[in-house]
Design a protein around this motif. Structure first.
Motif, PDB file in Angstrom:
ATOM      1  N   GLU A 108       0.820  -1.215   0.000  1.00 17.14           N
ATOM      2  CA  GLU A 108       0.000   0.000   0.000  1.00 17.14           C
ATOM      3  C   GLU A 108       0.852   1.262   0.000  1.00 17.14           C
ATOM      4  O   GLU A 108       1.944   1.303   0.580  1.00 17.14           O
ATOM      5  CB  GLU A 108      -0.920   0.001   1.229  1.00 17.14           C
ATOM      6  N   LEU A 109       0.320   2.288  -0.642  1.00 18.75           N
ATOM      7  CA  LEU A 109       0.897   3.634  -0.660  1.00 18.75           C
ATOM      8  C   LEU A 109      -0.150   4.623  -0.169  1.00 18.75           C
ATOM      9  O   LEU A 109      -1.348   4.441  -0.408  1.00 18.75           O
ATOM     10  CB  LEU A 109       1.304   4.029  -2.080  1.00 18.75           C
ATOM     11  N   ARG A 130       2.992  -2.191  -9.843  1.00 14.75           N
ATOM     12  CA  ARG A 130       3.202  -3.265  -8.873  1.00 14.75           C
ATOM     13  C   ARG A 130       1.897  -3.832  -8.315  1.00 14.75           C
ATOM     14  O   ARG A 130       1.923  -4.641  -7.401  1.00 14.75           O
ATOM     15  CB  ARG A 130       4.054  -2.752  -7.715  1.00 14.75           C
ATOM     16  N   ALA A 131       0.748  -3.405  -8.860  1.00 14.88           N
ATOM     17  CA  ALA A 131      -0.564  -3.860  -8.368  1.00 14.88           C
ATOM     18  C   ALA A 131      -0.723  -3.572  -6.875  1.00 14.88           C
ATOM     19  O   ALA A 131      -1.185  -4.425  -6.095  1.00 14.88           O
ATOM     20  CB  ALA A 131      -0.775  -5.339  -8.670  1.00 14.88           C
ATOM     21  N   MET A 132      -0.348  -2.375  -6.478  1.00 15.92           N
ATOM     22  CA  MET A 132      -0.465  -1.944  -5.088  1.00 15.92           C
ATOM     23  C   MET A 132      -1.786  -1.213  -4.865  1.00 15.92           C
ATOM     24  O   MET A 132      -2.442  -0.771  -5.817  1.00 15.92           O
ATOM     25  CB  MET A 132       0.710  -1.029  -4.729  1.00 15.92           C
ATOM     26  N   THR A 133      -2.130  -1.044  -3.608  1.00 20.26           N
ATOM     27  CA  THR A 133      -3.334  -0.308  -3.223  1.00 20.26           C
ATOM     28  C   THR A 133      -2.947   1.116  -2.845  1.00 20.26           C
ATOM     29  O   THR A 133      -1.977   1.321  -2.103  1.00 20.26           O
ATOM     30  CB  THR A 133      -4.027  -0.981  -2.027  1.00 20.26           C
ATOM     31  N   VAL A 134      -3.687   2.097  -3.354  1.00 20.67           N
ATOM     32  CA  VAL A 134      -3.441   3.505  -3.031  1.00 20.67           C
ATOM     33  C   VAL A 134      -4.508   3.978  -2.048  1.00 20.67           C
ATOM     34  O   VAL A 134      -5.708   3.787  -2.277  1.00 20.67           O
ATOM     35  CB  VAL A 134      -3.474   4.385  -4.298  1.00 20.67           C
ATOM     36  N   LEU A 154      -5.395   4.766   7.790  1.00 19.92           N
ATOM     37  CA  LEU A 154      -4.913   4.453   6.446  1.00 19.92           C
ATOM     38  C   LEU A 154      -3.629   3.635   6.473  1.00 19.92           C
ATOM     39  O   LEU A 154      -3.158   3.185   5.421  1.00 19.92           O
ATOM     40  CB  LEU A 154      -4.663   5.750   5.663  1.00 19.92           C
ATOM     41  N   LEU A 155      -3.065   3.462   7.656  1.00 24.33           N
ATOM     42  CA  LEU A 155      -1.758   2.820   7.789  1.00 24.33           C
ATOM     43  C   LEU A 155      -1.908   1.388   8.285  1.00 24.33           C
ATOM     44  O   LEU A 155      -2.813   1.072   9.057  1.00 24.33           O
ATOM     45  CB  LEU A 155      -0.887   3.604   8.775  1.00 24.33           C
TER      46      LEU A 155
END
Length: 412
Positions: A108-109, A130-134, A154-155
């Motif tokens: 996640e970012l 990278r198929a990450m979640t924002v 969010l963390l």
């Protein structure tokens, strides 16, 4: 000690051109004379690439070392933690790509809706690759302040990086970076990347006090030439595998992000802008001992002077019919960047009206595309943005306010 405005203005050749008021500083400040002199001297006395045994190459190495040390003193880091690049955006894209080597699908970012797109789009692109979640930190459209109460939620264990601006290039909001870092450290092992482009020209920046991992700024908004600067914790930078050509240096660690031949004349100009700030610090605090102390005195003096100028600006804008100010209502928690709309007058029309009177200001989204969308102003053409810095005067503020009043006068 009073702020030496006349002496300051004399150090900026562009200010001697009659009929111009520069309120476009958030997009790039005017360049101080020492920066220009340093660039000319480097080019006139013989330039060369780095790493040679002959005189001009040795001079270039010494110049580059001095520029890295000067920026480190301004930001509170060490010379080996400084990388120069074409601009902040290019450096952010490069460091984002290097960081992403170690990130995985589902990581996640966290980004904000208040930031310039240079601190949003690079991370969105990394996340897509990278198929990450924002995850997004929102801001209050009324106050222009980030909703930091929502940040802890969010963390998590898979948060890899939090990207935040030191100050908004659109609304002028100063973010509590040190407070954000404390929240992040308490909840995750994520890195914190700070866009300090709009913060650095208006007051002291100390990377150790902020506690962040990476920070970027733009010397062309710091009274120097078109350059970008990246600071990164040495231990972190040592771990990153930058995209670069094979012979390029990896030591000092930050230099691995200096791909290809840099603009040595640009680095000379940055050194000149630091010379200028040292001069100002000495004027404001004659007993200042050492460059870091002189730079601190300069930036504190700039902040104090700009606070008074900001109060005058806010008072003047409050009396303009139909004007709606966005961002913080007072001088506290803001840099001297003021964004507004005027009822019945599209932003680009207001900017053209000011330009016709020799007052240079921007209109539009200023690359803060998420912020403009959040304010619901995308279709209306965004905002008018007036940005001051320490070479502006009270008389210039008054002339701006008078020009805005003239929008409502017949035959304007």
């Amino acid at each position: 000690m009073d702020f030496p405005l006349d002496a300051v203005r004399a150090r900026f050749p562009a200010l001697s051109v009659p009929g111009r008021i520069y309120f476009d500083a958030p997009g790039g400040t005017q360049v101080c004379a020492p920066a220009i002199a340093r660039m000319v001297a480097h080019l006139e006395t013989g330039t060369a690439n780095a790493g040679g045994c002959f005189a001009t190459s040795r001079d270039t190495d010494a110049l580059s070392d001095a520029a890295h040390a000067a920026m480190a003193d301004l930001l509170g880091g060490e010379p080996g933690e400084i990388a120069f690049g074409a601009n902040m955006t290019t450096l952010t894209l490069a460091v984002g790509r290097a960081l992403a080597r170690g990130w995985d699908e589902g990581d996640e970012l966290v980004v904000t809706r208040l930031d310039h797109d240079a601190n949003v789009a690079p991370w969105l692109q990394v996340a897509a690759d990278r198929a990450m979640t924002v995850r997004w930190i929102d801001f209050d459209p009324v106050t222009g302040r980030l909703d930091l109460d929502a940040l802890p939620g969010l963390l998590g264990a898979r948060t890899r990086l939090v990207a935040v601006g030191g100050a908004s290039n659109a609304l002028g909001t100063v973010n509590d970076v040190a407070g954000i870092v404390r929240i992040v450290r308490a909840r995750s092992a994520a890195l914190v990347f700070v866009d300090a482009v709009q913060l650095a020209p208006h007051g002291p920046v100390d990377v150790r006090a902020l506690g962040c991992d990476l920070l970027a700024c733009s010397p062309y908004k710091l009274f120097g030439p078109h350059q970008g600067v990246l600071w990164g914790r040495a231990a972190l930078m040592r771990m990153l595998e930058a995209y670069k050509v094979r012979p390029a240096s990896i030591d000092p660690p930050a230099h691995r992000f200096e791909t290809g031949t840099p603009s040595f004349e640009g680095q000379a100009g940055v050194l000149g802008s630091i010379d200028y700030l040292e001069w100002l610090g000495e004027r404001l605090s004659p007993g200042a001992n050492g460059r870091r102390e002189r730079l601190g005195a300069a930036m504190r003096g700039i902040a104090a002077y700009e606070e008074g100028l900001s109060a005058r600006m806010l008072d003047g804008l409050a009396g303009v019919p139909g004007l709606t100010l966005f961002g913080p209502a007072g001088v506290e928690g803001r840099v001297p960047t003021f964004a507004f709309t005027i009822a019945g007058h599209p932003p680009h029309v207001v900017a053209a009206h000011l330009a016709a009177r020799g007052i240079f200001a921007w209109s539009g989204h200023f690359y803060a595309v998420e912020a403009i969308r959040r304010l619901g102003l995308k279709e209306a053409g965004g905002l008018v943005r007036v940005g001051l810095c320490h070479y502006n005067s009270a008389d210039e503020v008054d002339r701006l306010v008078a020009a805005l009043h003239a929008l409502h006068s017949p035959g304007r």
